[in-house]
Motif scaffolding. Structure first.
Motif, PDB file in Angstrom:
ATOM      1  N   ASP A 154      -1.671   2.648  -9.035  1.00 40.89           N
ATOM      2  CA  ASP A 154      -2.823   1.781  -8.761  1.00 40.89           C
ATOM      3  C   ASP A 154      -2.677   0.412  -9.395  1.00 40.89           C
ATOM      4  O   ASP A 154      -2.067   0.278 -10.451  1.00 40.89           O
ATOM      5  N   ALA A 157       0.816  -1.218   0.000  1.00 39.48           N
ATOM      6  CA  ALA A 157       0.000   0.000   0.000  1.00 39.48           C
ATOM      7  C   ALA A 157       0.851   1.270   0.000  1.00 39.48           C
ATOM      8  O   ALA A 157       0.336   2.360  -0.250  1.00 39.48           O
ATOM      9  N   ARG A 215      -8.021   0.988   2.637  1.00 38.23           N
ATOM     10  CA  ARG A 215      -8.489   0.071   1.576  1.00 38.23           C
ATOM     11  C   ARG A 215      -9.210  -1.129   2.176  1.00 38.23           C
ATOM     12  O   ARG A 215     -10.275  -1.534   1.720  1.00 38.23           O
ATOM     13  N   TRP A 262      -7.887  -5.240  -5.523  1.00 40.86           N
ATOM     14  CA  TRP A 262      -6.996  -5.422  -4.377  1.00 40.86           C
ATOM     15  C   TRP A 262      -6.973  -6.881  -3.906  1.00 40.86           C
ATOM     16  O   TRP A 262      -6.717  -7.179  -2.750  1.00 40.86           O
ATOM     17  N   ASP A 276       0.375   3.605  -2.759  1.00 44.67           N
ATOM     18  CA  ASP A 276      -0.694   4.617  -2.714  1.00 44.67           C
ATOM     19  C   ASP A 276      -0.127   5.974  -2.309  1.00 44.67           C
ATOM     20  O   ASP A 276      -0.773   7.003  -2.488  1.00 44.67           O
TER      21      ASP A 276
END
Ligand code: KG4
Ligand code: ZN
Length: 336
Positions: free
Chosen positions: A127, A117, A313, A149, A120
Motif C-alpha cells: 500500500d 495498481a 480504486r 492515491w 495491489d
C-alpha cells in the motif's frame, strides 16, 4: 463491485474479471509476440487486427471459466491511454459496445496507473505511500504515490524507455524479441568480466533518465569488436548492457526516494520481471532500510487485472466516466 476489465494499449490483448470481494476472478492475456517477432518490434496494424479478433473470444472465455454472467458485472473498465492509438481505439470501441449492449457504466483507466495498481495484487498488497519505478517498453518513470492515491510524477525517460533499449539491443545482438527476456537469458550464460559502460545520467541530479547514449555505445562497441555475434560474444555484451541498465535504474530509484524522503519503494512494469533488477533492489533495501514492493511476476507485463484493480480504486474517488470518453495515446499520469 465487480468489473470486467479490458487492456489493449500495445501488443497484449487482455481481459479480466475483478471484484472487491474476491480479487482477480479471471485474468486472460493473449500474447501477440509470435505475430511481431519476424519484424523485431510491434507493428501497430497487426496489433489492431489481433485485438479485434481476440477481444470477443477472451470475454466469452473469462465468463465461461468463472461462470459469471453479464448480470453479475457492475461495469466495464478499459485502458484509455497512453499507448498505440489504433490499439487503444479497438479496446475502447469494444468496451463501448459491451457497455451499451449490457447496459453498464464504464470507466477509462490510465495504463500507467494500472501498472502501479499491480502492487495491489502482490501478497500481501503493497500500500502507498511509496516511490514507484515504472519500467516498461514505453516508459521509465518515477512516481510518488500518497496514501490517498494522489500520484506525483517525479521524473523519467527523456528518450528511449528501459524496455525499448532492451528490445533494440537484443535486435542488434540478434537475440530475438522481446528483448528483455532474451537478454536476461543470454546474460545468465555469461560468467566472467564484463564491459564497463558508463552509467547513463549518473552525474545528473534528479531522476530523469536516458538510454539512447548507452544503446549507441553498445552498437559502436559491438561494431568495433568485429563481428561480435559470430565470435559468440552476444552473451558478454548482453550481460554488460543489462548490468548498466539496471545500475542506472536503481541509482535513479535511490535519487527519487531521496527527493521525497520516502523509504518505501516499488518496482512495476515489464522490466520489473528482470531478476537482476529485483535482486539489486532487494539488496539496496537492506542498505537503506527500505520497505520494498514488487509487482507479482505474472502482473509485471501488460494485463487487464491491473486495469481492473486500478478501476476499483479510481471509482471510489472519481466515479464512472462519461459516455463520450475518448482514447488519448499520450495520456499523462500525475499532478506534476
Ligand atoms: O509493461 P510491458 O509488458 O508493456 C508496456 O507497457 O510497454 O513491458 C514490455 C517491456 C518490453 O520492452 C520487454 O522487453 C520488457 O518489458 N521486459 C523485460 C523483461 N521482461 C519483459 N525487460 C528486462 N528483463 C525482463 N525479464
Ligand atoms: Zn504496460
Amino acid at each position: 463491485m465487480r468489473l470486467l476489465a479490458i487492456e489493449t494499449s500495445c501488443d497484449e490483448t487482455a481481459v479480466a474479471v475483478v471484484s472487491k470481494k474476491n480479487g482477480v476472478e479471471s485474468s486472460l492475456v493473449a500474447s501477440q509476440i509470435h505475430l511481431h517477432q519476424p519484424f523485431g518490434g510491434v507493428v501497430p496494424e497487426v496489433a489492431c487486427r489481433a485485438h479485434q479478433e481476440w477481444l470477443p473470444r477472451l470475454v466469452k472465455q473469462s465468463l465461461s471459466d468463472t461462470g459469471i454472467t453479464p448480470a453479475e458485472i457492475d461495469g466495464i473498465a478499459v485502458t484509455r491511454g497512453p499507448g498505440l492509438i489504433g490499439a487503444l481505439l479497438v479496446g475502447l470501441s469494444f468496451a463501448r459496445g459491451l457497455a451499451w449492449g449490457w447496459q453498464k457504466p464504464w470507466v477509462g483507466i490510465n495504463h500507467l496507473e494500472g501498472h502501479i495498481a499491480s502492487l495491489d495484487l502482490s501478497d500481501p498488497p503493497f500500500d502507498p505511500p511509496y516511490v514507484a519505478l515504472l519500467a516498461s517498453g514505453g516508459h521509465t518513470d518515477f512516481f510518488h504515490v500518497d496514501p490517498d492515491w494522489h500520484i506525483r510524477f517525479l521524473g523519467g525517460t527523456l528518450d528511449d524507455a528501459a524496455g525499448e533499449a532492451f528490445d533494440k539491443v537484443a535486435h542488434l545482438l540478434q537475440l530475438g524479441y522481446p528483448g528483455g527476456p532474451v537478454i536476461e537469458k543470454a546474460a545468465g550464460n555469461h560468467h566472467g568480466p564484463i564491459h564497463d559502460f558508463p552509467i547513463p545520467m549518473s552525474g545528473h541530479r534528479g531522476c530523469n533518465i536516458s538510454f539512447s547514449g548507452l544503446k549507441t555505445a553498445v552498437a559502436l562497441a559491438v561494431e568495433k569488436e568485429g563481428n561480435a555475434i559470430r565470435n559468440g560474444q552476444a552473451a558478454y555484451w548482453a550481460a554488460s548492457f543489462q548490468r548498466c541498465v539496471i545500475m542506472a535504474l536503481v541509482k535513479k530509484l535511490e535519487a527519487a526516494a531521496d527527493m521525497v524522503g520516502c523509504s518505501r519503494v516499488a518496482i512495476v512494469g515489464g522490466v520489473a520481471a528482470n531478476r537482476l533488477l529485483r535482486d539489486t533492489v532487494a539488496s539496496l533495501a537492506e542498505k537503506h532500510g527500505w520497505e520494498v514492493g514488487v509487482a507479482p511476476m505474472k502482473y509485471c507485463g501488460d494485463n487487464a487485472a491491473m486495469i481492473g484493480v486500478a478501476a476499483l480504486r479510481h471509482l471510489e474517488q472519481r466515479g464512472w466516466s462519461s459516455p463520450d470518453l475518448d482514447a488519448d495515446p499520450r495520456l499523462f499520469l500525475g499532478e506534476e
